[in-house]
Design an enzyme around this catalytic site. Sequence first.
Site, mmCIF file in Angstrom:
data_model
loop_
_atom_site.group_PDB
_atom_site.id
_atom_site.type_symbol
_atom_site.label_atom_id
_atom_site.label_comp_id
_atom_site.label_asym_id
_atom_site.label_seq_id
_atom_site.Cartn_x
_atom_site.Cartn_y
_atom_site.Cartn_z
ATOM 1 N N LYS A 115 56.562 5.006 -14.525
ATOM 2 C CA LYS A 115 56.148 5.924 -15.598
ATOM 3 C C LYS A 115 56.081 5.227 -16.956
ATOM 4 O O LYS A 115 55.238 5.562 -17.777
ATOM 5 C CB LYS A 115 57.071 7.142 -15.650
ATOM 6 N N LYS A 207 50.762 8.333 -4.353
ATOM 7 C CA LYS A 207 51.357 9.655 -4.200
ATOM 8 C C LYS A 207 50.468 10.729 -4.843
ATOM 9 O O LYS A 207 49.915 10.498 -5.927
ATOM 10 C CB LYS A 207 52.727 9.626 -4.886
ATOM 11 N N LYS A 210 50.896 15.284 -10.198
ATOM 12 C CA LYS A 210 50.365 16.187 -11.233
ATOM 13 C C LYS A 210 49.623 15.412 -12.303
ATOM 14 O O LYS A 210 48.705 15.921 -12.929
ATOM 15 C CB LYS A 210 51.511 16.918 -11.926
#
Length: 345
Positions: A115, A207, A210
């Site tokens: 991230k 993956k 969102k």
Amino acid sequence: MAAFKELVFSGVQPTGNLHLGNYLGAITKFVALQETHDCIYCVVDLHAITVPQDPETLRSSIREVTAAFIACGIDPKKHIVFNQSQVPEHAELAWVFNCVARLGWLNRMTQFKEKAGKDRENASVGLYAYPALMAADILVYRATHVPVGEDQKQHLELARDIAQKFNNDLGPSIAAHGFGEAFFPQPEPLIQGPATRVMSLRDGTKKMSKSDPSDYSRINLTDDADAIAQKVRKAKTDPEPLPSEEAGLAARPEADNLVGIYAALSDASREDVLRQFGGAQFSTFKASLVDLAVAKLGPIGSEMKRLTADPAAIDAILADGSERASAIARKTMDSVKDILGFVRR
Ligand code: AQP
């Protein structure tokens, strides 16, 4: 190890559209566990602000995740549904855990690395310390079982390490306060079934997420039948027909992903699905997958729409859940303060 009463805790971030990965990896497990356990399900809004959020969007996402929980079948009367920021003990225990966790442990967390990306110096301290807050979310209820997708496995291991270090470091004080040899349980991850890691529909090695910029990479719980059909039809595949055995899915990540999704949605195993579709072309398989996904997700999307139309009713559910969660969390925090040696009222 001391015996702890079995209790389930898990959370979902209000950071955008809930998708099939959240549903199959986490929420369907939440629903099933209600039959056998006391459960606490949390909309983890404190986690959401580890990256920038627009306040109005965040507020509506908190209500939307709550609506998704209920639309999927979670009963907020029998169990507890609430949003994290209404129970300040999560943040309070997280501070204690910041002082228990070691820098070396957090440095190993792959989610932070992914991230934060290349701009690591500019990532928030909160994003780095996220796993200590997650440990606090679970352990402030002394929860024993945590249903999550596979991506959360490493964070759960860290929560176990934190619980163990707290128990070891403060052993004599824990015993002196009447808690035996361990104050916190070792929370167990529940990561099972054919869809613990649902992959992007555009790239079977990534993956489903969102934050993927392509909406075609995921099926949202609020997608209508047309959107679901379009996304499944456009999902990346390879030119071969489906194999008849699971071994034939190795090195075919997109095929493996779609078969896993079908299996999870139909409550079957990958082998069952391949028994039915082995040798079939993707066009045939995808048509059945569309029917199945629409049948499963359609009613959830409509119910979410109905529930989110009444934000006051959702807020009342969260207020009630927060009160019941607080009662447990406060008790834990009082004991933690006693164990640590803090003076309290
Ligand atoms: N693709 C997935 N497959 C299976 N399970 C998944 N989960 C998330 N993605 C998948 C599980 O859903 C629960 C809630 O996730 P979250 O909202 O707390 O956090 P997340 O993992 O950060 O969700 P996203 O969609 O991947 O968001 P971004 O894009 O922000 O990274 C967890 O139990 C998680 O394992």
